[in-house]
Design a protein around this motif. Sequence first.
Motif, PDB file in Angstrom:
ATOM      1  N   TYR A 116       0.833  -1.196   0.000  1.00  0.00           N
ATOM      2  CA  TYR A 116       0.000   0.000   0.000  1.00  0.00           C
ATOM      3  C   TYR A 116       0.869   1.248   0.000  1.00  0.00           C
ATOM      4  CZ  TYR A 116       0.733   0.275   5.065  1.00  0.00           C
ATOM      5  OH  TYR A 116       1.281   0.359   6.315  1.00  0.00           O
ATOM      6  N   LYS A 117       0.233   2.315  -0.438  1.00  0.00           N
ATOM      7  CA  LYS A 117       0.884   3.617  -0.487  1.00  0.00           C
ATOM      8  C   LYS A 117      -0.174   4.645  -0.152  1.00  0.00           C
ATOM      9  CE  LYS A 117       2.113   5.421  -4.529  1.00  0.00           C
ATOM     10  NZ  LYS A 117       2.886   5.737  -5.738  1.00  0.00           N
ATOM     11  N   SER A 118       0.107   5.482   0.838  1.00  0.00           N
ATOM     12  CA  SER A 118      -0.851   6.517   1.210  1.00  0.00           C
ATOM     13  C   SER A 118      -0.892   7.586   0.123  1.00  0.00           C
ATOM     14  CB  SER A 118      -0.473   7.144   2.555  1.00  0.00           C
ATOM     15  OG  SER A 118       0.728   7.895   2.425  1.00  0.00           O
ATOM     16  N   GLY A 119      -1.849   8.451   0.210  1.00  0.00           N
ATOM     17  CA  GLY A 119      -1.959   9.543  -0.756  1.00  0.00           C
ATOM     18  C   GLY A 119      -1.046  10.697  -0.383  1.00  0.00           C
ATOM     19  N   GLY A 120      -1.124  11.757  -1.134  1.00  0.00           N
ATOM     20  CA  GLY A 120      -0.353  12.954  -0.837  1.00  0.00           C
ATOM     21  C   GLY A 120       0.940  13.034  -1.607  1.00  0.00           C
ATOM     22  N   ASP A 121       1.640  14.149  -1.398  1.00  0.00           N
ATOM     23  CA  ASP A 121       2.882  14.419  -2.116  1.00  0.00           C
ATOM     24  C   ASP A 121       4.040  13.543  -1.643  1.00  0.00           C
ATOM     25  OD1 ASP A 121       1.644  16.375  -3.628  1.00  0.00           O
ATOM     26  OD2 ASP A 121       2.201  17.995  -2.244  1.00  0.00           O
ATOM     27  N   ASP A 122       4.008  13.127  -0.387  1.00  0.00           N
ATOM     28  CA  ASP A 122       5.078  12.310   0.188  1.00  0.00           C
ATOM     29  C   ASP A 122       4.446  11.058   0.811  1.00  0.00           C
ATOM     30  OD1 ASP A 122       7.598  11.548   0.940  1.00  0.00           O
ATOM     31  OD2 ASP A 122       7.684  12.865   2.695  1.00  0.00           O
ATOM     32  N   PRO A 123       4.012  10.108  -0.028  1.00  0.00           N
ATOM     33  CA  PRO A 123       3.242   8.972   0.493  1.00  0.00           C
ATOM     34  C   PRO A 123       4.068   8.031   1.369  1.00  0.00           C
ATOM     35  CG  PRO A 123       3.780   8.633  -1.810  1.00  0.00           C
ATOM     36  CD  PRO A 123       4.245  10.017  -1.457  1.00  0.00           C
ATOM     37  N   LEU A 124       3.388   7.435   2.341  1.00  0.00           N
ATOM     38  CA  LEU A 124       3.984   6.405   3.177  1.00  0.00           C
ATOM     39  C   LEU A 124       3.801   5.063   2.481  1.00  0.00           C
ATOM     40  CD1 LEU A 124       2.626   7.467   6.666  1.00  0.00           C
ATOM     41  CD2 LEU A 124       4.826   8.040   5.616  1.00  0.00           C
ATOM     42  N   LEU A 125       4.817   4.217   2.582  1.00  0.00           N
ATOM     43  CA  LEU A 125       4.765   2.898   1.962  1.00  0.00           C
ATOM     44  C   LEU A 125       4.604   1.835   3.037  1.00  0.00           C
ATOM     45  CD1 LEU A 125       7.718   3.243  -0.563  1.00  0.00           C
ATOM     46  CD2 LEU A 125       5.293   3.724  -0.943  1.00  0.00           C
ATOM     47  N   GLY A 126       4.071   0.691   2.629  1.00  0.00           N
ATOM     48  CA  GLY A 126       3.950  -0.416   3.560  1.00  0.00           C
ATOM     49  C   GLY A 126       3.426  -1.658   2.882  1.00  0.00           C
ATOM     50  N   VAL A 127       3.258  -2.692   3.695  1.00  0.00           N
ATOM     51  CA  VAL A 127       2.761  -3.978   3.227  1.00  0.00           C
ATOM     52  C   VAL A 127       1.784  -4.512   4.268  1.00  0.00           C
ATOM     53  CG1 VAL A 127       3.389  -6.317   2.486  1.00  0.00           C
ATOM     54  CG2 VAL A 127       5.019  -4.442   2.183  1.00  0.00           C
ATOM     55  N   ASP A 128       0.666  -5.049   3.800  1.00  0.00           N
ATOM     56  CA  ASP A 128      -0.294  -5.745   4.656  1.00  0.00           C
ATOM     57  C   ASP A 128      -0.253  -7.220   4.310  1.00  0.00           C
ATOM     58  OD1 ASP A 128      -1.346  -3.485   5.966  1.00  0.00           O
ATOM     59  OD2 ASP A 128      -2.743  -3.100   4.332  1.00  0.00           O
ATOM     60  N   GLY A 129      -0.564  -8.064   5.288  1.00  0.00           N
ATOM     61  CA  GLY A 129      -0.581  -9.493   5.036  1.00  0.00           C
ATOM     62  C   GLY A 129      -1.618 -10.214   5.864  1.00  0.00           C
ATOM     63  N   THR A 130      -1.977 -11.408   5.408  1.00  0.00           N
ATOM     64  CA  THR A 130      -2.918 -12.257   6.125  1.00  0.00           C
ATOM     65  C   THR A 130      -2.651 -13.715   5.744  1.00  0.00           C
ATOM     66  OG1 THR A 130      -5.243 -12.566   6.691  1.00  0.00           O
ATOM     67  CG2 THR A 130      -4.752 -12.125   4.380  1.00  0.00           C
ATOM     68  N   SER A 131      -3.056 -14.610   6.645  1.00  0.00           N
ATOM     69  CA  SER A 131      -2.938 -16.039   6.369  1.00  0.00           C
ATOM     70  C   SER A 131      -3.942 -16.772   7.241  1.00  0.00           C
ATOM     71  CB  SER A 131      -1.517 -16.549   6.652  1.00  0.00           C
ATOM     72  OG  SER A 131      -1.278 -16.639   8.043  1.00  0.00           O
ATOM     73  N   ASP A 132      -3.966 -18.083   7.129  1.00  0.00           N
ATOM     74  CA  ASP A 132      -4.857 -18.875   7.977  1.00  0.00           C
ATOM     75  C   ASP A 132      -4.473 -18.767   9.448  1.00  0.00           C
ATOM     76  OD1 ASP A 132      -6.292 -19.718   5.772  1.00  0.00           O
ATOM     77  OD2 ASP A 132      -5.225 -21.636   5.602  1.00  0.00           O
ATOM     78  N   GLU A 133      -3.216 -18.465   9.734  1.00  0.00           N
ATOM     79  CA  GLU A 133      -2.732 -18.405  11.111  1.00  0.00           C
ATOM     80  C   GLU A 133      -2.563 -16.992  11.639  1.00  0.00           C
ATOM     81  OE1 GLU A 133       0.812 -20.726  11.293  1.00  0.00           O
ATOM     82  OE2 GLU A 133      -0.288 -22.615  11.179  1.00  0.00           O
ATOM     83  N   VAL A 134      -2.755 -15.987  10.773  1.00  0.00           N
ATOM     84  CA  VAL A 134      -2.578 -14.587  11.152  1.00  0.00           C
ATOM     85  C   VAL A 134      -3.748 -13.788  10.597  1.00  0.00           C
ATOM     86  CG1 VAL A 134      -1.119 -12.546  10.865  1.00  0.00           C
ATOM     87  CG2 VAL A 134      -0.065 -14.788  11.128  1.00  0.00           C
ATOM     88  N   ARG A 135      -4.497 -13.159  11.480  1.00  0.00           N
ATOM     89  CA  ARG A 135      -5.626 -12.344  10.997  1.00  0.00           C
ATOM     90  C   ARG A 135      -5.112 -11.193  10.140  1.00  0.00           C
ATOM     91  NH1 ARG A 135     -10.799 -10.831  14.375  1.00  0.00           N
ATOM     92  NH2 ARG A 135     -11.984  -9.884  12.706  1.00  0.00           N
ATOM     93  N   SER A 136      -4.091 -10.483  10.656  1.00  0.00           N
ATOM     94  CA  SER A 136      -3.476  -9.423   9.863  1.00  0.00           C
ATOM     95  C   SER A 136      -2.096  -9.101  10.409  1.00  0.00           C
ATOM     96  CB  SER A 136      -4.340  -8.153   9.864  1.00  0.00           C
ATOM     97  OG  SER A 136      -4.360  -7.559  11.151  1.00  0.00           O
ATOM     98  N   VAL A 137      -1.248  -8.652   9.513  1.00  0.00           N
ATOM     99  CA  VAL A 137       0.074  -8.156   9.876  1.00  0.00           C
ATOM    100  C   VAL A 137       0.362  -7.000   8.927  1.00  0.00           C
ATOM    101  CG1 VAL A 137       1.324  -9.830   8.431  1.00  0.00           C
ATOM    102  CG2 VAL A 137       2.457  -8.808  10.426  1.00  0.00           C
ATOM    103  N   SER A 138       0.973  -5.953   9.465  1.00  0.00           N
ATOM    104  CA  SER A 138       1.196  -4.755   8.670  1.00  0.00           C
ATOM    105  C   SER A 138       2.570  -4.169   8.969  1.00  0.00           C
ATOM    106  CB  SER A 138       0.112  -3.725   8.994  1.00  0.00           C
ATOM    107  OG  SER A 138       0.307  -2.543   8.253  1.00  0.00           O
ATOM    108  N   PHE A 139       3.278  -3.820   7.913  1.00  0.00           N
ATOM    109  CA  PHE A 139       4.555  -3.113   8.022  1.00  0.00           C
ATOM    110  C   PHE A 139       4.345  -1.715   7.475  1.00  0.00           C
ATOM    111  CE2 PHE A 139       8.482  -1.865   5.627  1.00  0.00           C
ATOM    112  CZ  PHE A 139       9.241  -1.529   6.732  1.00  0.00           C
ATOM    113  N   LEU A 140       4.655  -0.704   8.286  1.00  0.00           N
ATOM    114  CA  LEU A 140       4.556   0.686   7.861  1.00  0.00           C
ATOM    115  C   LEU A 140       5.958   1.271   7.805  1.00  0.00           C
ATOM    116  CD1 LEU A 140       2.939   3.218   7.125  1.00  0.00           C
ATOM    117  CD2 LEU A 140       2.772   3.701   9.580  1.00  0.00           C
TER     118      LEU A 140
END
Length: 131
Positions: free
Chosen positions: A80-104
């Motif tokens: 993912y990438k936020s909006g705006g002139d200087d967007p923040l980057l990151g990654v979201d993830g999910t699996s059968d064993e993890v509801r969600s995990v996010s790197f910002l």
Amino acid sequence: MTANDAKQTIVDVVDKSASALGGDWKVRSGPAVGVCSKADGGRGAAYTYIVDRLETGEPAADSATVEAHWKQEGITTRRYKSGGDDPLLGVDGTSDEVRSVSFLANPKRYSITGVSVCFDGDAADMQGNGE
């Protein structure tokens, strides 16, 4: 999944993700139990675990490192990438064993947030017992 399994799994996923990037990561929260909604519509409990570090690097390259690590661990990813002139980057993830995990990859502070799968349990009772 038991409460102990859910807790250990989310801690392992977050800690291994931090290790893949290296650096000095600090626990900011958790693992802390909270209420969640189960697939059948009932209420259950889940653990949230957050680590961060002030040292940052190259957000695009570090996001790619996390994404590759998660894919090797069987976690489905989405960048993912936020909006705006200087967007923040990151990654979201999910699996059968993890509801969600996010790197910002915020240029001022990196963070990894994990939420375990929802398991049978009463979060309020668990919190009252020290969880």
